[in-house]
Design a protein around this motif. Structure first.
Motif, PDB file in Angstrom:
ATOM      1  N   VAL A   1      29.656  41.164  48.668  1.00 21.09           N
ATOM      2  CA  VAL A   1      29.354  40.140  47.673  1.00 21.09           C
ATOM      3  C   VAL A   1      30.299  38.958  47.889  1.00 21.09           C
ATOM      4  CG1 VAL A   1      29.147  39.626  45.204  1.00 21.09           C
ATOM      5  CG2 VAL A   1      28.635  41.927  46.050  1.00 21.09           C
TER       6      VAL A   1
ATOM      7  N   PRO B   1      35.853  29.755  33.072  1.00 18.40           N
ATOM      8  CA  PRO B   1      34.656  29.875  32.235  1.00 18.40           C
ATOM      9  C   PRO B   1      33.659  30.896  32.769  1.00 18.40           C
ATOM     10  CG  PRO B   1      35.058  27.582  32.920  1.00 18.40           C
ATOM     11  CD  PRO B   1      35.964  28.446  33.715  1.00 18.40           C
ATOM     12  N   GLN B   2      33.577  31.019  34.094  1.00 20.33           N
ATOM     13  CA  GLN B   2      32.634  31.992  34.663  1.00 20.33           C
ATOM     14  C   GLN B   2      33.386  33.128  35.342  1.00 20.33           C
ATOM     15  OE1 GLN B   2      29.338  30.440  36.889  1.00 20.33           O
ATOM     16  NE2 GLN B   2      28.394  32.455  36.826  1.00 20.33           N
ATOM     17  N   ALA B   3      33.133  34.344  34.890  1.00 20.81           N
ATOM     18  CA  ALA B   3      33.846  35.502  35.448  1.00 20.81           C
ATOM     19  C   ALA B   3      33.277  35.877  36.814  1.00 20.81           C
ATOM     20  CB  ALA B   3      33.718  36.680  34.497  1.00 20.81           C
ATOM     21  N   TYR B   4      34.064  36.610  37.597  1.00 17.85           N
ATOM     22  CA  TYR B   4      33.583  37.121  38.888  1.00 17.85           C
ATOM     23  C   TYR B   4      32.583  38.254  38.663  1.00 17.85           C
ATOM     24  CZ  TYR B   4      37.322  34.581  41.279  1.00 17.85           C
ATOM     25  OH  TYR B   4      38.128  33.599  41.778  1.00 17.85           O
ATOM     26  N   ALA B   5      31.627  38.363  39.586  1.00 22.75           N
ATOM     27  CA  ALA B   5      30.656  39.452  39.503  1.00 22.75           C
ATOM     28  C   ALA B   5      31.297  40.771  39.923  1.00 22.75           C
ATOM     29  CB  ALA B   5      29.451  39.142  40.386  1.00 22.75           C
ATOM     30  N   VAL B   6      32.252  40.676  40.866  1.00 23.84           N
ATOM     31  CA  VAL B   6      32.921  41.874  41.377  1.00 23.84           C
ATOM     32  C   VAL B   6      34.423  41.714  41.122  1.00 23.84           C
ATOM     33  CG1 VAL B   6      33.303  43.306  43.431  1.00 23.84           C
ATOM     34  CG2 VAL B   6      31.189  41.998  43.217  1.00 23.84           C
ATOM     35  N   SER B   7      35.080  42.801  40.683  1.00 23.65           N
ATOM     36  CA  SER B   7      36.530  42.734  40.438  1.00 23.65           C
ATOM     37  C   SER B   7      37.289  43.034  41.718  1.00 23.65           C
ATOM     38  CB  SER B   7      36.932  43.749  39.375  1.00 23.65           C
ATOM     39  OG  SER B   7      36.264  43.464  38.183  1.00 23.65           O
ATOM     40  N   ALA B   8      38.492  42.511  41.810  1.00 18.32           N
ATOM     41  CA  ALA B   8      39.334  42.740  42.986  1.00 18.32           C
ATOM     42  C   ALA B   8      39.711  44.211  43.080  1.00 18.32           C
ATOM     43  CB  ALA B   8      40.588  41.885  42.902  1.00 18.32           C
TER      44      ALA B   8
ATOM     45  N   GLU C   1      31.515  35.254  46.597  1.00 14.99           N
ATOM     46  CA  GLU C   1      31.514  34.299  45.477  1.00 14.99           C
ATOM     47  C   GLU C   1      32.469  33.151  45.791  1.00 14.99           C
ATOM     48  OE1 GLU C   1      31.719  36.250  41.406  1.00 14.99           O
ATOM     49  OE2 GLU C   1      32.268  37.943  42.650  1.00 14.99           O
TER      50      GLU C   1
ATOM     51  N   LYS D   1      38.206  26.747  36.186  1.00 17.83           N
ATOM     52  CA  LYS D   1      37.747  25.489  35.596  1.00 17.83           C
ATOM     53  C   LYS D   1      38.288  24.306  36.411  1.00 17.83           C
ATOM     54  CE  LYS D   1      37.245  23.134  31.247  1.00 17.83           C
ATOM     55  NZ  LYS D   1      37.856  22.839  29.947  1.00 17.83           N
TER      56      LYS D   1
ATOM     57  N   ASN E   1      33.895  40.542  47.900  1.00 16.76           N
ATOM     58  CA  ASN E   1      33.946  41.791  47.120  1.00 16.76           C
ATOM     59  C   ASN E   1      35.078  41.762  46.091  1.00 16.76           C
ATOM     60  OD1 ASN E   1      31.701  42.874  48.340  1.00 16.76           O
ATOM     61  ND2 ASN E   1      32.860  44.070  49.842  1.00 16.76           N
ATOM     62  N   GLY E   2      35.243  40.633  45.441  1.00 19.35           N
ATOM     63  CA  GLY E   2      36.251  40.511  44.382  1.00 19.35           C
ATOM     64  C   GLY E   2      37.625  40.082  44.852  1.00 19.35           C
ATOM     65  N   ASP E   3      37.848  40.109  46.179  1.00 23.75           N
ATOM     66  CA  ASP E   3      39.164  39.755  46.709  1.00 23.75           C
ATOM     67  C   ASP E   3      39.153  38.352  47.321  1.00 23.75           C
ATOM     68  OD1 ASP E   3      40.278  42.262  46.153  1.00 23.75           O
ATOM     69  OD2 ASP E   3      39.560  43.099  48.049  1.00 23.75           O
TER      70      ASP E   3
ATOM     71  N   PHE F   1      22.950  34.867  42.703  1.00 23.73           N
ATOM     72  CA  PHE F   1      23.170  35.511  43.996  1.00 23.73           C
ATOM     73  C   PHE F   1      21.865  35.615  44.771  1.00 23.73           C
ATOM     74  CE2 PHE F   1      26.910  37.072  41.719  1.00 23.73           C
ATOM     75  CZ  PHE F   1      27.887  36.874  42.671  1.00 23.73           C
TER      76      PHE F   1
ATOM     77  N   ARG G   1      36.683  30.968  41.524  1.00 24.64           N
ATOM     78  CA  ARG G   1      36.221  30.582  40.188  1.00 24.64           C
ATOM     79  C   ARG G   1      37.396  30.161  39.300  1.00 24.64           C
ATOM     80  NH1 ARG G   1      30.905  31.682  40.006  1.00 24.64           N
ATOM     81  NH2 ARG G   1      30.077  33.588  40.985  1.00 24.64           N
TER      82      ARG G   1
END
Lengths: 222, 256
Positions: free
Chosen positions: B104, A90-97, B106, B111, B77-79, B25, B109
């Motif tokens: 960054v 439901p919530q996307a990442y802020a930064v892509s891999a 996180e 459900k 950083n997305g990874d 953030f 993510r």
């Protein structure tokens, strides 16, 4: 044959296998369609007679029913699975891999490509299958002059550009779809996986160039 | 970089009070970060600083800190588990970053992995998949002679390869569909390849796939991102094995 229980068709695994199987069968259709189109390079008569023989065969209705079933199966299940997949995050990442952990654009947009291909397919059927009927006579036999219709359509620059764009999308879709279908059907082994991947890219490129060659030939030389 | 080789890192860390709260953030600049620190040690330094300043520390999961327990998570950083290949977050070192880098952080993510707080997510959905069939039912007693259970070398190697899964959930975090296929397939393949796993082989495949589907994970689209993000480098071919196992089991299932 053993009967598959309902759980198979309800599971994402079963559904993905059906999507893959239908996808591979559609790969076969797209391939023969492209080969048939190449007959245009032999000449207008060969091309029109090929089309005539194809549609005058009563088995065409069986083949068309099969094709419709494959398209409907592939599309309905993919829509179902895509909605399910979108809900899973439901919530996307802020930064892509980045780097190896990245998902390619082609892989990410398979569903979007599918929508474009479906719209293209409908327009394509309206333009050619249900389009203007020109006729031509060969040795007393009156057949549909599809060649003339193609020349007419592929001399419109905007039509050619749109057609080429859609075929680039189709090529992308096939390049991932071909190899992914094999994996969903359970074929993934270091012995042959790289070969399937290569074959998939070669197949997609061959189909793409094959289809693109006719509008370009007509636009520039006819 | 300062003369002693230490770095300043600009962090943007996800903060979320609870599962149903809206997250955001928060930015921190951390000085004196040494290249020899592990990523989690850097987080410890950040938290010590926050506590000293009277602020709430950042919640994150960690346990063994030697790359074998699968507790640490984070998407850096997305990874998932950061930029290194075959490395958990706890085994990632700050030498992978440069002075002045923006990092960054996180949570995973999905459900099926709801955020508990900040970077801590609830991964009990994996436990439930495991409990659905990721075991062998054996009567305990004296271990029998090993020669009674011959295992083909190739199968032993692949079973071991699958068993290396530490259940961290990076595969789910990396997948564009948040699919648990790599995890579930590793667990199914591990036992399907060994003699001890044979009696429950088909029921296991059916039950674990059914549990996976009921946990709000997505389906597999064979992108391979899961395998690339996996700290134990579990290969994608286990997913195809799961597909074969599930199809075979489905075709042979009896109602009785």
């Amino acid at each position: 044959m053993a009967k598959l229980n309902a759980g198979y068709f309800k599971s994402t695994v079963g559904q993905k296998q059906i999507v893959g199987l239908m996808g591979l069968l559609l790969c076969g259709f797209v391939f023969t369609h492209m080969l048939g189109n190449l007959i245009i390079f032999i000449g207008p008569e060969a091309y029109n007679m090929y089309a005539y023989k194809l549609v005058s065969n009563p088995l065409i209705y069986v083949a068309e029913a099969g094709l419709v079933a494959m398209f409907v199966g592939h599309i309905v299940l993919t829509i179902k699975l895509t909605i399910h997949n979108k809900k899973s995050r439901p919530q996307a990442y802020a930064v892509s891999a980045s780097g190896e952990k990245k998902t390619t654009l082609v892989q990410k947009t398979m569903a979007h490509q599918g929508i474009i291909i479906l719209v293209f397919l409908i327009l394509h059927l309206i333009t050619f299958k249900w389009g203007t009927v020109y006729t031509v006579e060969y040795d007393g036999l009156v057949v549909r002059d599809l060649f003339q219709l193609m020349v007419e359509k592929f001399n419109q620059p905007l039509y050619v550009v749109g057609y080429l764009g859609c075929l680039v999308i189709l090529t992308m879709h096939l390049s991932h779809g071909f190899q992914s279908s094999f994996k969903s059907l359970g074929f993934n082994h270091p012995q042959y996986e790289p070969k399937i991947k290569c074959a998939g890219f070669a197949y997609a490129a061959f189909v793409g160039f094959g289809f693109i060659s006719q509008p370009l030939y007509i636009f520039f030389f006819l | 970089m300062s003369k002693d080789g230490n770095m300043t890192i600009h962090l943007e860390v996800w903060q979320q009070e609870g599962p149903n709260e809206k997250g955001h953030f928060l930015k921190y600049s951390l000085e004196q970060v040494t290249p020899d620190m592990s990523f989690l040690e850097m987080m410890d330094v950040l938290n010590t600083k926050l506590i000293k300043e009277g602020k709430r520390p950042v919640e994150f999961d960690h346990d063994c800190r030697e790359g074998i327990c699968g507790t640490c998570s984070m998407v850096i950083n997305g990874d998932p588990h950061g930029p290194q290949k075959a490395t958990t977050t706890c085994q990632l070192h700050m030498r992978s970053f440069k002075d002045g880098d923006r990092v960054v952080i996180e949570p995973f993510r999905a459900k099926a992995f709801p955020v508990i707080r900040d970077l801590v997510v609830d991964r009990t959905s994996f436990d439930r998949i495991q409990q659905a069939g990721g075991y062998v039912s054996v009567n305990t007693g004296n271990a029998q002679d090993a020669n009674n259970l011959p295992v083909r070398k190739q199968d032993a190697d692949m079973a071991f390869n699958a068993a290396a899964c530490i259940g961290c959930g990076a595969c789910v975090a990396a997948c564009k569909n948040a699919s648990a296929s790599l995890f579930t397939s590793a667990k199914i393949a591990h036992l399907a390849l060994l003699p001890q796993g044979q009696p429950e082989r088909e029921e296991r495949a059916l039950a674990m796939v059914a549990q996976m589907d009921s946990e709000a994970f997505g389906a597999c689209t064979n992108t391979g991102a899961c395998s690339a993000a996996c700290p134990k480098e579990i290969p994608l071919e286990h997913i195809s094995k799961m597909y074969r196992e599930f199809a075979t089991a489905s075709s042979r299932k009896r109602d009785s």
